[in-house]
Design a protein around this motif. Structure first.
Motif, PDB file in Angstrom:
ATOM      1  N   GLU A   1     -12.230   1.898  -1.639  1.00 20.60           N
ATOM      2  CA  GLU A   1     -12.738   0.948  -0.641  1.00 20.60           C
ATOM      3  C   GLU A   1     -11.769  -0.215  -0.446  1.00 20.60           C
ATOM      4  OE1 GLU A   1     -16.753  -0.248  -1.371  1.00 20.60           O
ATOM      5  OE2 GLU A   1     -17.434   1.814  -1.575  1.00 20.60           O
ATOM      6  N   GLU A   2     -11.139  -0.675  -1.523  1.00 24.33           N
ATOM      7  CA  GLU A   2     -10.165  -1.754  -1.399  1.00 24.33           C
ATOM      8  C   GLU A   2      -8.936  -1.303  -0.622  1.00 24.33           C
ATOM      9  OE1 GLU A   2      -9.060  -3.829  -4.950  1.00 24.33           O
ATOM     10  OE2 GLU A   2     -11.146  -4.244  -5.473  1.00 24.33           O
ATOM     11  N   ILE A   3      -8.483  -0.085  -0.864  1.00 26.65           N
ATOM     12  CA  ILE A   3      -7.327   0.438  -0.134  1.00 26.65           C
ATOM     13  C   ILE A   3      -7.656   0.547   1.352  1.00 26.65           C
ATOM     14  CG2 ILE A   3      -6.034   2.574   0.300  1.00 26.65           C
ATOM     15  CD1 ILE A   3      -4.778   0.971  -1.906  1.00 26.65           C
ATOM     16  N   ILE A   4      -8.839   1.026   1.671  1.00 26.13           N
ATOM     17  CA  ILE A   4      -9.242   1.125   3.073  1.00 26.13           C
ATOM     18  C   ILE A   4      -9.250  -0.248   3.718  1.00 26.13           C
ATOM     19  CG2 ILE A   4     -11.175   1.663   4.619  1.00 26.13           C
ATOM     20  CD1 ILE A   4     -11.808   4.014   2.658  1.00 26.13           C
ATOM     21  N   ARG A   5      -9.789  -1.235   3.007  1.00 23.52           N
ATOM     22  CA  ARG A   5      -9.807  -2.601   3.544  1.00 23.52           C
ATOM     23  C   ARG A   5      -8.393  -3.132   3.741  1.00 23.52           C
ATOM     24  NH1 ARG A   5     -13.605  -4.889  -0.671  1.00 23.52           N
ATOM     25  NH2 ARG A   5     -15.193  -3.302  -0.544  1.00 23.52           N
ATOM     26  N   MET A   6      -7.516  -2.864   2.788  1.00 22.46           N
ATOM     27  CA  MET A   6      -6.127  -3.318   2.916  1.00 22.46           C
ATOM     28  C   MET A   6      -5.446  -2.663   4.113  1.00 22.46           C
ATOM     29  SD  MET A   6      -4.867  -3.502  -1.045  1.00 22.46           S
ATOM     30  CE  MET A   6      -3.257  -4.205  -0.701  1.00 22.46           C
ATOM     31  N   ILE A   7      -5.672  -1.372   4.302  1.00 16.69           N
ATOM     32  CA  ILE A   7      -5.073  -0.657   5.431  1.00 16.69           C
ATOM     33  C   ILE A   7      -5.609  -1.224   6.746  1.00 16.69           C
ATOM     34  CG2 ILE A   7      -4.883   1.572   6.596  1.00 16.69           C
ATOM     35  CD1 ILE A   7      -5.023   2.874   3.772  1.00 16.69           C
ATOM     36  N   CYS A   8      -6.902  -1.470   6.821  1.00 20.50           N
ATOM     37  CA  CYS A   8      -7.501  -2.029   8.035  1.00 20.50           C
ATOM     38  C   CYS A   8      -6.964  -3.430   8.319  1.00 20.50           C
ATOM     39  CB  CYS A   8      -9.021  -2.068   7.918  1.00 20.50           C
ATOM     40  SG  CYS A   8      -9.797  -0.448   7.970  1.00 20.50           S
TER      41      CYS A   8
ATOM     42  N   GLY B   1      -3.751   6.504  11.150  1.00 18.46           N
ATOM     43  CA  GLY B   1      -4.966   7.137  11.676  1.00 18.46           C
ATOM     44  C   GLY B   1      -5.502   8.202  10.748  1.00 18.46           C
ATOM     45  N   GLN B   2      -4.610   9.015  10.220  1.00 11.99           N
ATOM     46  CA  GLN B   2      -5.027  10.069   9.291  1.00 11.99           C
ATOM     47  C   GLN B   2      -5.617   9.464   8.023  1.00 11.99           C
ATOM     48  OE1 GLN B   2      -1.956  12.876   8.297  1.00 11.99           O
ATOM     49  NE2 GLN B   2      -3.123  13.746   6.617  1.00 11.99           N
ATOM     50  N   ALA B   3      -5.016   8.394   7.555  1.00 12.70           N
ATOM     51  CA  ALA B   3      -5.501   7.755   6.331  1.00 12.70           C
ATOM     52  C   ALA B   3      -6.897   7.186   6.524  1.00 12.70           C
ATOM     53  CB  ALA B   3      -4.544   6.656   5.894  1.00 12.70           C
ATOM     54  N   LEU B   4      -7.181   6.657   7.705  1.00 14.99           N
ATOM     55  CA  LEU B   4      -8.480   6.035   7.943  1.00 14.99           C
ATOM     56  C   LEU B   4      -9.500   7.015   8.520  1.00 14.99           C
ATOM     57  CD1 LEU B   4      -7.342   2.598   9.389  1.00 14.99           C
ATOM     58  CD2 LEU B   4      -8.198   3.094   7.094  1.00 14.99           C
ATOM     59  N   ASP B   5      -9.096   7.809   9.488  1.00 16.94           N
ATOM     60  CA  ASP B   5     -10.044   8.703  10.158  1.00 16.94           C
ATOM     61  C   ASP B   5     -10.464   9.870   9.287  1.00 16.94           C
ATOM     62  OD1 ASP B   5      -9.843   7.070  12.358  1.00 16.94           O
ATOM     63  OD2 ASP B   5      -8.406   8.356  13.403  1.00 16.94           O
ATOM     64  N   ASN B   6      -9.523  10.446   8.580  1.00 19.37           N
ATOM     65  CA  ASN B   6      -9.809  11.640   7.779  1.00 19.37           C
ATOM     66  C   ASN B   6     -10.036  11.328   6.309  1.00 19.37           C
ATOM     67  OD1 ASN B   6      -9.363  13.039  10.145  1.00 19.37           O
ATOM     68  ND2 ASN B   6      -7.227  13.441   9.668  1.00 19.37           N
ATOM     69  N   ASN B   7      -9.991  10.048   5.969  1.00 17.79           N
ATOM     70  CA  ASN B   7     -10.156   9.641   4.567  1.00 17.79           C
ATOM     71  C   ASN B   7      -9.137  10.324   3.662  1.00 17.79           C
ATOM     72  OD1 ASN B   7     -11.716   7.593   3.628  1.00 17.79           O
ATOM     73  ND2 ASN B   7     -13.395   8.898   2.943  1.00 17.79           N
TER      74      ASN B   7
ATOM     75  N   SER C   1      -3.734  10.186   0.484  1.00 20.12           N
ATOM     76  CA  SER C   1      -2.669  10.655  -0.395  1.00 20.12           C
ATOM     77  C   SER C   1      -1.289  10.578   0.235  1.00 20.12           C
ATOM     78  CB  SER C   1      -2.952  12.082  -0.873  1.00 20.12           C
ATOM     79  OG  SER C   1      -3.014  12.965   0.231  1.00 20.12           O
ATOM     80  N   SER C   2      -1.167  10.809   1.520  1.00 21.39           N
ATOM     81  CA  SER C   2       0.152  10.751   2.150  1.00 21.39           C
ATOM     82  C   SER C   2       0.506   9.333   2.609  1.00 21.39           C
ATOM     83  CB  SER C   2       0.220  11.712   3.332  1.00 21.39           C
ATOM     84  OG  SER C   2      -0.702  11.323   4.327  1.00 21.39           O
ATOM     85  N   PHE C   3      -0.439   8.412   2.533  1.00 25.19           N
ATOM     86  CA  PHE C   3      -0.212   7.050   3.002  1.00 25.19           C
ATOM     87  C   PHE C   3       0.000   6.072   1.838  1.00 25.19           C
ATOM     88  CE2 PHE C   3      -1.305   2.971   4.904  1.00 25.19           C
ATOM     89  CZ  PHE C   3      -0.602   3.030   6.094  1.00 25.19           C
ATOM     90  N   VAL C   4      -0.794   6.219   0.802  1.00 27.46           N
ATOM     91  CA  VAL C   4      -0.749   5.294  -0.329  1.00 27.46           C
ATOM     92  C   VAL C   4       0.387   5.673  -1.276  1.00 27.46           C
ATOM     93  CG1 VAL C   4      -2.055   4.446  -2.324  1.00 27.46           C
ATOM     94  CG2 VAL C   4      -3.212   4.841  -0.155  1.00 27.46           C
ATOM     95  N   ASP C   5       1.057   4.677  -1.783  1.00 33.31           N
ATOM     96  CA  ASP C   5       2.161   4.859  -2.730  1.00 33.31           C
ATOM     97  C   ASP C   5       1.716   5.739  -3.898  1.00 33.31           C
ATOM     98  OD1 ASP C   5       4.295   4.632  -4.500  1.00 33.31           O
ATOM     99  OD2 ASP C   5       4.322   2.446  -4.477  1.00 33.31           O
TER     100      ASP C   5
ATOM    101  N   VAL D   1       0.820  -1.209   0.000  1.00 34.60           N
ATOM    102  CA  VAL D   1       0.000   0.000   0.000  1.00 34.60           C
ATOM    103  C   VAL D   1       0.855   1.261   0.000  1.00 34.60           C
ATOM    104  CG1 VAL D   1      -1.658   1.353   1.353  1.00 34.60           C
ATOM    105  CG2 VAL D   1      -1.999  -1.099   1.061  1.00 34.60           C
ATOM    106  N   THR D   2       1.910   1.269   0.824  1.00 33.62           N
ATOM    107  CA  THR D   2       2.707   2.491   0.979  1.00 33.62           C
ATOM    108  C   THR D   2       3.833   2.616  -0.037  1.00 33.62           C
ATOM    109  OG1 THR D   2       4.269   1.498   2.547  1.00 33.62           O
ATOM    110  CG2 THR D   2       2.259   2.498   3.457  1.00 33.62           C
ATOM    111  N   GLY D   3       4.264   1.497  -0.602  1.00 36.00           N
ATOM    112  CA  GLY D   3       5.396   1.525  -1.521  1.00 36.00           C
ATOM    113  C   GLY D   3       6.727   1.643  -0.803  1.00 36.00           C
TER     114      GLY D   3
END
Length: 102
Positions: free
Chosen positions: A62-69, A40-46, A49-53, A18-20
């Motif tokens: 939705e898939e990225i959120i599931r992968m992060i969770c 937390g920022q990636a999930l709580d604030n939706n 951009s700063s988390f995903v590669d 996810v992060t690269g």
């Protein structure tokens, strides 16, 4: 090795995908430590951009959120509370308690 350590390793791989980021960067920081400060920022604030590669030009949010969770549950929970792989797969597919989400 145990199933719980396998789950942990799977979570690390998900974080890498996810992060690269590599497991250990040039400064000695692990992807696990880096992600803990940003997840937390990636999930709580939706704000992914700063988390995903950045090289992932297009992705299903939705898939990225599931992968992060799934990664978070696999890496940050104590070993005795980590989910089983079947639970990880269900969560990734968007199934919780027999109901389909997303």
């Amino acid at each position: 090795m145990s199933e719980k350590s396998d789950i942990y390793s799977f979570g690390v791989v998900l974080l890498e995908l996810v992060t690269g980021r590599e497991v250990l960067d040039d400064y000695g920081e692990t992807v696990i430590d880096w992600a803990k400060d940003h997840i937390g920022q990636a999930l709580d604030n939706n704000n992914h951009s700063s988390f995903v590669d950045f090289r992932l030009q297009e992705y299903d949010e939705e898939e990225i959120i599931r992968m992060i969770c799934c990664a978070a549950a696999s890496v940050y929970k104590p070993a005795c509370l980590r989910p089983r792989m079947t639970q990880i797969l269900e969560a990734y597919k968007g199934i919780w308690n027999g109901e389909v989400y997303g």
